[in-house]
Enzyme design. Structure first.
Site, PDB file in Angstrom:
ATOM      1  N   ARG A   7       0.874  -1.168  -0.055  1.00 18.03           N
ATOM      2  CA  ARG A   7       0.111   0.014  -0.013  1.00 18.03           C
ATOM      3  C   ARG A   7       0.909   1.296  -0.274  1.00 18.03           C
ATOM      4  O   ARG A   7       1.983   1.152   0.649  1.00 18.03           O
ATOM      5  CB  ARG A   7      -0.906  -0.120   1.477  1.00 18.03           C
ATOM      6  CG  ARG A   7      -1.752  -1.213   1.324  1.00 18.03           C
ATOM      7  CD  ARG A   7      -2.577  -1.319   2.605  1.00 18.03           C
ATOM      8  NE  ARG A   7      -3.328  -2.538   2.827  1.00 18.03           N
ATOM      9  CZ  ARG A   7      -3.038  -3.362   3.518  1.00 18.03           C
ATOM     10  NH1 ARG A   7      -1.972  -3.743   3.938  1.00 18.03           N
ATOM     11  NH2 ARG A   7      -3.988  -4.291   3.488  1.00 18.03           N
ATOM     12  N   LYS A  23      -1.814  -2.636   8.043  1.00 20.32           N
ATOM     13  CA  LYS A  23      -3.046  -2.308   8.677  1.00 20.32           C
ATOM     14  C   LYS A  23      -3.205  -2.920  10.106  1.00 20.32           C
ATOM     15  O   LYS A  23      -2.899  -4.079  10.322  1.00 20.32           O
ATOM     16  CB  LYS A  23      -4.410  -2.902   7.791  1.00 20.32           C
ATOM     17  CG  LYS A  23      -4.681  -1.735   6.754  1.00 20.32           C
ATOM     18  CD  LYS A  23      -5.889  -2.179   6.131  1.00 20.32           C
ATOM     19  CE  LYS A  23      -6.108  -1.286   4.749  1.00 20.32           C
ATOM     20  NZ  LYS A  23      -7.907  -1.424   4.033  1.00 20.32           N
ATOM     21  N   HIS A  38      -2.012   2.481  -5.607  1.00 25.74           N
ATOM     22  CA  HIS A  38      -2.515   1.225  -5.182  1.00 25.74           C
ATOM     23  C   HIS A  38      -2.892   0.169  -6.505  1.00 25.74           C
ATOM     24  O   HIS A  38      -2.860  -0.966  -6.271  1.00 25.74           O
ATOM     25  CB  HIS A  38      -3.927   1.772  -4.782  1.00 25.74           C
ATOM     26  CG  HIS A  38      -4.584   0.810  -3.670  1.00 25.74           C
ATOM     27  ND1 HIS A  38      -3.920   0.434  -2.635  1.00 25.74           N
ATOM     28  CD2 HIS A  38      -5.414  -0.255  -3.870  1.00 25.74           C
ATOM     29  CE1 HIS A  38      -4.561  -0.831  -2.067  1.00 25.74           C
ATOM     30  NE2 HIS A  38      -5.549  -1.318  -2.902  1.00 25.74           N
ATOM     31  N   ARG A  45      -0.170  -2.065  -6.735  1.00 20.37           N
ATOM     32  CA  ARG A  45      -0.500  -3.290  -5.914  1.00 20.37           C
ATOM     33  C   ARG A  45      -1.260  -4.377  -6.592  1.00 20.37           C
ATOM     34  O   ARG A  45      -1.137  -5.456  -6.423  1.00 20.37           O
ATOM     35  CB  ARG A  45      -0.901  -2.667  -4.495  1.00 20.37           C
ATOM     36  CG  ARG A  45      -1.317  -3.673  -3.535  1.00 20.37           C
ATOM     37  CD  ARG A  45      -1.666  -2.875  -2.417  1.00 20.37           C
ATOM     38  NE  ARG A  45      -2.651  -3.832  -1.443  1.00 20.37           N
ATOM     39  CZ  ARG A  45      -2.184  -4.536  -0.313  1.00 20.37           C
ATOM     40  NH1 ARG A  45      -0.763  -4.772  -0.196  1.00 20.37           N
ATOM     41  NH2 ARG A  45      -3.234  -5.229   0.459  1.00 20.37           N
ATOM     42  N   HIS A  74      -3.679  -9.641   3.510  1.00 21.68           N
ATOM     43  CA  HIS A  74      -5.165  -9.436   3.706  1.00 21.68           C
ATOM     44  C   HIS A  74      -5.363 -10.542   4.589  1.00 21.68           C
ATOM     45  O   HIS A  74      -4.741 -11.699   4.887  1.00 21.68           O
ATOM     46  CB  HIS A  74      -5.456 -10.146   2.166  1.00 21.68           C
ATOM     47  CG  HIS A  74      -5.538  -9.474   0.953  1.00 21.68           C
ATOM     48  ND1 HIS A  74      -5.827  -9.588  -0.093  1.00 21.68           N
ATOM     49  CD2 HIS A  74      -5.551  -7.873   1.154  1.00 21.68           C
ATOM     50  CE1 HIS A  74      -5.795  -8.405  -1.113  1.00 21.68           C
ATOM     51  NE2 HIS A  74      -5.582  -7.493  -0.179  1.00 21.68           N
ATOM     52  N   TYR A 122      -8.630 -11.534  -7.579  1.00 21.57           N
ATOM     53  CA  TYR A 122      -7.657 -11.445  -8.503  1.00 21.57           C
ATOM     54  C   TYR A 122      -7.752 -12.565  -9.428  1.00 21.57           C
ATOM     55  O   TYR A 122      -7.093 -12.662 -10.387  1.00 21.57           O
ATOM     56  CB  TYR A 122      -6.108 -11.348  -8.058  1.00 21.57           C
ATOM     57  CG  TYR A 122      -6.042 -10.030  -6.940  1.00 21.57           C
ATOM     58  CD1 TYR A 122      -5.810  -8.741  -7.889  1.00 21.57           C
ATOM     59  CD2 TYR A 122      -5.823  -9.997  -5.780  1.00 21.57           C
ATOM     60  CE1 TYR A 122      -5.638  -7.561  -7.232  1.00 21.57           C
ATOM     61  CE2 TYR A 122      -5.729  -8.727  -4.951  1.00 21.57           C
ATOM     62  CZ  TYR A 122      -5.448  -7.583  -5.810  1.00 21.57           C
ATOM     63  OH  TYR A 122      -5.467  -6.326  -4.960  1.00 21.57           O
TER      64      TYR A 122
END
Length: 310
Positions: A146, A170, A240, A243, A266, A275
């Site tokens: 990110r 995160k 982004h 990414r 994730h 994806y």
């Protein structure tokens, strides 16, 4: 509990106890501020007076003026808010049976390998600022970061000798990500020749601007816009989207979905599975492009000629 008090306590929970990212807290706070204001207009000032019917009315009104994705997030914010009040303050949870409708899945935009190469080739690595910019984009793309993770990298989290990156993502969760071999020489060059020119006051940030401050997300986003304009790339490519490109290119080249999940940071595999749809879409486009199709001239595979040559 008074709604203003409940909202203040919930924000503190997100910030202090759960360590949510600043953008997540901002999004939840914005949604719940609208929610609380709407309830107050209905004469509701206490969280225990909120009913499921009121919540459904509020969400229905939101659906009239907002995108499905925004309404889905708002419903999730409301459920989280009331679950918090139920768990810590033993209040009834009126949101318990509220359905959070998933928004339509839009496949992420990504750059092709050729587009990524074109962007990277535009930099003159003999110019200090351009080498910095090149290194930042290489780091984002080669490690699937990110943009906030890239600009917040510190020296001790980057090991170019082993090609390993320790990323703080995160929720302050750390993950280990390999650095693509092709990017390491560019990062070494930046670290050895440019960063010493920019460093001031013993700053620990890996990426530094000429004034000695760390590079910021807005600068990197503006950089991507500028590069797309220079190269006449009409996709809406952002840092982004690099990414997204990283994940898409890994999957297309046979990488395991679980490994991609780990490298992207994730928490849920379903987030990464988007994806696979991108890869399927690309495969379909190639099929339609190269398959002869009905009424078209069949592909000449020269099978007979090859046999004769043998």
């Amino acid at each position: 509990m008074k709604l203003e008090t409940a909202l203040r306590k919930y924000k503190a929970q997100l910030t202090v106890n759960e360590g949510k990212a600043a953008r997540t807290i901002q999004g939840y706070s914005h949604d719940l501020s609208e929610y609380v204001q709407w309830m107050q207009k209905q004469g509701i000032t206490d969280s225990e007076d909120i009913t499921a019917v009121l919540i459904e009315r509020f969400l229905h009104e939101q659906e009239m003026v907002k995108k499905a994705s925004s309404c889905s997030r708002m419903a999730a914010s409301i459920r989280s808010f009331h679950q918090f009040l139920s768990f810590l303050y033993d209040e009834n949870d009126p949101s318990q049976n509220i359905q959070v409708h998933a928004s339509k899945n839009h496949l992420p935009v990504y750059a092709t390998q050729e587009e990524v190469n074109r962007i990277m080739e535009t930099f003159d690595d003999h110019v200090p600022l351009q080498l910095l910019e090149h290194a930042v984009l290489e780091m984002i793309y080669s490690c699937g970061l990110r943009v906030s993770e890239a600009v917040n990298l510190t020296l001790y989290r980057v090991d170019l000798d082993t090609g390993i990156l320790r990323v703080l993502g995160k929720g302050n969760k750390e993950r280990i990500v390999p650095i693509a071999h092709g990017s390491i020489p560019i990062l070494r060059n930046y670290l050895a020749t440019v960063r010493p020119l920019f460093v001031k006051d013993r700053a620990d940030w890996f990426f530094l601007m000429p004034n000695g401050k760390k590079i910021h997300t807005e600068y990197v986003e503006a950089l991507m816009r500028r590069k797309c304009e220079e190269l006449d790339i009409h996709k809406h490519l952002t840092p982004h989207k690099l990414r997204h490109s990283y994940a898409t290119h890994l999957l297309a080249n046979g990488a395991d979905l679980r490994a991609i999940q780990e490298m992207l940071g994730h928490s849920d595999i379903s987030t990464t599975q988007i994806y696979t749809h991108v890869a399927d879409q690309q495969m379909l486009k190639e099929y339609e492009q190269f398959h002869p199709g009905e009424g078209e001239k069949p592909l000449d595979l020269n099978l007979g000629d090859d046999k004769k040559k043998k």
